[in-house]
Design an enzyme around this catalytic site. Structure first.
Site, short mmCIF file in Angstrom:
data_model
loop_
_atom_site.label_atom_id
_atom_site.label_comp_id
_atom_site.label_asym_id
_atom_site.label_seq_id
_atom_site.Cartn_x
_atom_site.Cartn_y
_atom_site.Cartn_z
N GLU A 1 0.82 -1.22 0.00
CA GLU A 1 0.00 0.00 0.00
C GLU A 1 0.85 1.26 0.00
O GLU A 1 0.53 2.23 -0.69
CB GLU A 1 -0.95 -0.01 1.20
N HIS B 1 -10.21 -6.91 10.08
CA HIS B 1 -10.85 -6.42 8.85
C HIS B 1 -12.20 -5.79 9.12
O HIS B 1 -13.04 -5.74 8.21
CB HIS B 1 -11.00 -7.56 7.85
#
Length: 327
Positions: free
Chosen positions: A63, A132
């Site tokens: 990322e 998550h």
């Protein structure tokens, strides 16, 4: 009068990306699995076949690297749309987002804008466990130099991206994972929407339910429950968390004199605390009772379905908070 079509939240997002890429050759999509796989949540399905690998780019699992590359592309005149699979992975790019994207305009003395849109999935309720299921949009709303938007409706899913791409500064778009399959009708000519103002999703006179994103549906369900008790709820969809639409919040509180803030983030130091503080600062004497907050339990989100549901804001709890503030 425009025609309408049946669609879903994910399809509305895809249509927005497709329209932006057709309209402007500078727009491209970049992220993990956005190409061949069609996106982890199927938002980019079919875009690789239409636009090719130069404009729909699969990235390595880094990322920091691909967000940094897109910041460079934005400074160079491109209009990148970055997809970060889920909000927890954005923490791996936090240095790029906060120290570069949000700061370069200031640190360059106004020379370099960063016209970048970063999309990411947020929220819980899908049994994805602690790593998550975060709702970190309130964290990002803390950072000057960013705009933070939270589409909760099909119209906003379809229209916020176009407006964001016209912004000369970075925009973070938080899409609640539970909304992707949401079905409804959308005007065939739906397009760009305002991202400066909150919206009244249900007018009411007795209590303000202030929320955003994936919690909007729960607030509307709570309003329906309150109706059974003769309580009229004014449901405010914030839509944008930075900058907050203080005027809409205060106007609602002045109508109802009671406020309940619904936030899937944690209570301590969260966006609900900021909204509560602003109500106190700007509308204290319009309140007939203290502000109530309904937030996620201060625990890592459980995997077990019944525990996850217990940890998250739910319509009965929101309605109960409203009744408490009404005394």
């Amino acid at each position: 009068m425009s025609e309408t079509l049946e669609t879903t939240y994910r399809d509305a997002l895809r249509d927005a990306i497709r329209e932006a890429m057709r309209a402007d050759d500078r727009v491209f999509l970049m992220g993990e699995d956005v190409g061949d796989y069609g996106g982890c949540f199927a938002v980019s399905l079919g875009l690789l076949e239409e636009f090719g690998p130069e404009r729909v780019r699969d990235t390595p699992l880094s990322e920091s690297a691909f967000v940094g590359a897109d910041i460079g592309a934005a400074i160079g005149g491109m209009r990148p749309i970055v997809e970060i699979m889920t909000v927890n992975f954005s923490l791996l790019a936090l240095d790029q987002i906060m120290n570069n994207a949000a700061s370069l305009l200031h640190m360059s003395g106004g020379q370099f804008n960063v016209p970048l849109v970063i999309r990411m999935t947020t929220g819980a309720g899908r049994q994805l466990a602690a790593q998550h299921s975060h709702s970190l949009e309130g964290w990002y709303a803390h950072i000057p130099g960013l705009r933070v938007v939270t589409p909760a409706t099909l119209e906003d899913a379809r229209g916020m991206l176009a407006t964001a791409l016209r912004d000369p500064d970075p925009v973070l778009m938080f899409e609640h994972g539970s909304l992707y399959p949401m079905k409804g009708t959308l005007a065939t000519d739906a397009g760009a929407v305002d991202i400066d103002h909150a919206a009244v999703r249900r007018p009411g006179t007795d209590v303000s339910l202030i929320t955003y994103g994936g919690s909007l549906g729960k607030a509307l369900a709570a309003a329906a429950l309150l109706d059974q008790d003769g309580v009229s709820a004014d449901v405010i969809d914030l839509r944008t968390l930075r900058p907050l639409d203080d005027t809409a919040i205060v106007e609602s509180v002045r109508r109802t004199h009671h406020a309940v803030i619904v936030d899937e983030g944690w209570r301590s130091g969260g966006i609900s605390a900021e909204i509560s503080a602003r109500i106190m600062e700007e509308a204290l004497y319009d309140l007939d009772a203290p502000v109530e907050r309904v937030c996620t339990a201060e625990v890592p989100l459980p995997y077990a379905k019944h525990l996850e549901e217990a940890a998250l804001p739910q319509p009965p709890g929101i309605a109960a908070a409203a009744l408490r503030t009404l005394g």
